[in-house]
Design a protein around this motif. Structure first.
Motif, mmCIF file in Angstrom:
data_model
loop_
_atom_site.group_PDB
_atom_site.id
_atom_site.type_symbol
_atom_site.label_atom_id
_atom_site.label_comp_id
_atom_site.label_asym_id
_atom_site.label_seq_id
_atom_site.Cartn_x
_atom_site.Cartn_y
_atom_site.Cartn_z
ATOM 1 N N GLY A 104 0.797 -1.214 0.000
ATOM 2 C CA GLY A 104 0.000 0.000 0.000
ATOM 3 C C GLY A 104 0.834 1.269 0.000
ATOM 4 N N LEU A 105 2.147 1.130 -0.093
ATOM 5 C CA LEU A 105 3.025 2.302 -0.033
ATOM 6 C C LEU A 105 2.866 3.183 -1.272
ATOM 7 N N GLY A 106 2.687 2.582 -2.440
ATOM 8 C CA GLY A 106 2.483 3.369 -3.659
ATOM 9 C C GLY A 106 1.205 4.192 -3.578
ATOM 10 N N THR A 107 0.149 3.584 -3.092
ATOM 11 C CA THR A 107 -1.125 4.285 -2.916
ATOM 12 C C THR A 107 -0.973 5.426 -1.919
ATOM 13 N N ARG A 108 -0.268 5.153 -0.837
ATOM 14 C CA ARG A 108 -0.066 6.189 0.181
ATOM 15 C C ARG A 108 0.758 7.347 -0.364
ATOM 16 N N ALA A 109 1.788 7.051 -1.164
ATOM 17 C CA ALA A 109 2.636 8.103 -1.728
ATOM 18 C C ALA A 109 1.848 8.981 -2.699
ATOM 19 N N LEU A 110 1.034 8.374 -3.566
ATOM 20 C CA LEU A 110 0.246 9.173 -4.505
ATOM 21 C C LEU A 110 -0.835 9.967 -3.782
ATOM 22 N N SER A 111 -1.404 9.410 -2.731
ATOM 23 C CA SER A 111 -2.379 10.160 -1.923
ATOM 24 C C SER A 111 -1.710 11.353 -1.254
ATOM 25 N N HIS A 112 -0.469 11.164 -0.806
ATOM 26 C CA HIS A 112 0.282 12.260 -0.204
ATOM 27 C C HIS A 112 0.518 13.377 -1.220
ATOM 28 N N TRP A 122 -3.909 15.523 -11.954
ATOM 29 C CA TRP A 122 -2.773 14.618 -12.136
ATOM 30 C C TRP A 122 -2.988 13.706 -13.329
ATOM 31 N N THR A 123 -1.929 13.497 -14.094
ATOM 32 C CA THR A 123 -1.885 12.508 -15.162
ATOM 33 C C THR A 123 -0.573 11.741 -15.022
ATOM 34 N N SER A 124 -0.393 10.730 -15.860
ATOM 35 C CA SER A 124 0.823 9.930 -15.770
ATOM 36 C C SER A 124 1.295 9.510 -17.152
ATOM 37 N N THR A 125 2.618 9.380 -17.294
ATOM 38 C CA THR A 125 3.198 8.891 -18.545
ATOM 39 C C THR A 125 3.656 7.446 -18.412
ATOM 40 N N LEU A 126 3.364 6.793 -17.306
ATOM 41 C CA LEU A 126 3.826 5.430 -17.062
ATOM 42 C C LEU A 126 2.923 4.423 -17.757
ATOM 43 N N SER A 127 3.516 3.328 -18.233
ATOM 44 C CA SER A 127 2.718 2.345 -18.959
ATOM 45 C C SER A 127 2.983 0.900 -18.551
ATOM 46 N N LEU A 128 3.844 0.647 -17.567
ATOM 47 C CA LEU A 128 4.053 -0.720 -17.110
ATOM 48 C C LEU A 128 2.817 -1.232 -16.383
ATOM 49 N N ARG A 129 2.611 -2.535 -16.373
ATOM 50 C CA ARG A 129 1.401 -3.115 -15.799
ATOM 51 C C ARG A 129 1.227 -2.765 -14.334
ATOM 52 N N THR A 130 2.303 -2.863 -13.550
ATOM 53 C CA THR A 130 2.181 -2.593 -12.116
ATOM 54 C C THR A 130 1.831 -1.138 -11.851
ATOM 55 N N THR A 131 2.419 -0.227 -12.598
ATOM 56 C CA THR A 131 2.086 1.186 -12.395
ATOM 57 C C THR A 131 0.717 1.505 -12.971
ATOM 58 N N ARG A 139 -7.230 6.542 -9.775
ATOM 59 C CA ARG A 139 -7.982 7.335 -10.748
ATOM 60 C C ARG A 139 -7.133 8.457 -11.355
ATOM 61 N N ILE A 140 -5.913 8.103 -11.736
ATOM 62 C CA ILE A 140 -5.015 9.040 -12.405
ATOM 63 C C ILE A 140 -4.925 8.594 -13.859
ATOM 64 N N PRO A 141 -5.436 9.401 -14.794
ATOM 65 C CA PRO A 141 -5.445 8.982 -16.201
ATOM 66 C C PRO A 141 -4.059 9.015 -16.829
ATOM 67 N N ALA A 142 -3.908 8.251 -17.898
ATOM 68 C CA ALA A 142 -2.653 8.221 -18.644
ATOM 69 C C ALA A 142 -2.614 9.400 -19.608
ATOM 70 N N ALA A 143 -1.424 9.915 -19.825
ATOM 71 C CA ALA A 143 -1.210 11.005 -20.780
ATOM 72 C C ALA A 143 -0.055 10.606 -21.682
ATOM 73 N N SER A 144 -0.042 11.109 -22.893
ATOM 74 C CA SER A 144 1.078 10.777 -23.770
ATOM 75 C C SER A 144 2.305 11.550 -23.309
ATOM 76 N N ALA A 145 3.467 10.987 -23.562
ATOM 77 C CA ALA A 145 4.720 11.557 -23.072
ATOM 78 C C ALA A 145 5.091 12.846 -23.788
ATOM 79 N N ASP A 146 4.584 13.048 -25.000
ATOM 80 C CA ASP A 146 4.997 14.232 -25.752
ATOM 81 C C ASP A 146 4.177 15.472 -25.434
ATOM 82 N N ILE A 147 3.056 15.327 -24.762
ATOM 83 C CA ILE A 147 2.253 16.490 -24.387
ATOM 84 C C ILE A 147 2.821 17.069 -23.098
ATOM 85 N N ALA A 148 3.220 18.330 -23.147
ATOM 86 C CA ALA A 148 3.792 18.992 -21.970
ATOM 87 C C ALA A 148 3.060 20.303 -21.733
#
Length: 164
Positions: A104-112, A122-131, A139-148
């Motif tokens: 639950g540490l990942g959940t706690r860190a993102l909640s922090h 918040w959005t994310s550029t991560l695409s690995l299964r665990t992330t 409930r953080i949507p994915a965003a493409s890496a080239d959009i800044a």
């Protein structure tokens, strides 16, 4: 003592011959499964400190890192870019030690992060299964890496991308 002293002496009332009881675990022995996970979860919620820092080097403005520290040892990092002008944040990397995966540490860190920067989308550029699973739960949507953000230069994505 076998406990037969208080029973009648008739053969009709005698119990079956005693067998040795099944071996039990020692009182302070290592627990497996649920006990181990529960201890890790307590450890993740009680003993982990969060320290925010700016990433040194040529990462550009807005690139920050949330360090997850347990007894003077960094056990995880969350890399992110944040723009206060437009209220957007992008998570670019999550790295958590194997010991703290599924605690639950990942959940706690993102909640922090979400509580530290209220009103930030918040959005994310991560695409690995665990992330992906962690970000879907949060409930953080994915965003493409080239959009800044137009306020910040787009740095190269951080290579760190494992989570739990």
């Amino acid at each position: 003592m076998s406990g037969e002293h208080a029973r009648p002496t008739s053969v009709l009332f005698r119990s079956a011959p005693e067998t040795a009881p099944p071996p039990h675990r020692t009182r302070h022995g290592r627990r497996g499964g649920l006990g181990k996970r529960l201890r890790r979860r307590f450890l993740a919620y009680r003993d982990i400190e969060f320290l925010s820092t700016h990433v040194p080097g040529d990462t550009g403005p807005g690139q920050e890192c949330l360090l997850l520290v347990h007894v003077r040892k960094v056990v995880g990092q969350v890399h992110y870019r944040i723009c206060t002008a437009c209220g957007e944040g992008v998570i670019t990397g999550i790295d958590i030690d194997k010991l703290f995966l599924s605690s639950g540490l990942g959940t706690r860190a993102l909640s922090h992060l979400q509580s530290r920067h209220p009103g930030t989308a918040w959005t994310s550029t991560l695409s690995l299964r665990t992330t992906r699973d962690l970000l879907r739960r949060m409930r953080i949507p994915a965003a493409s890496a080239d959009i800044a953000c137009v306020h910040l230069p787009a740095p190269a994505d951080h290579p760190v991308a494992t989570a739990g």
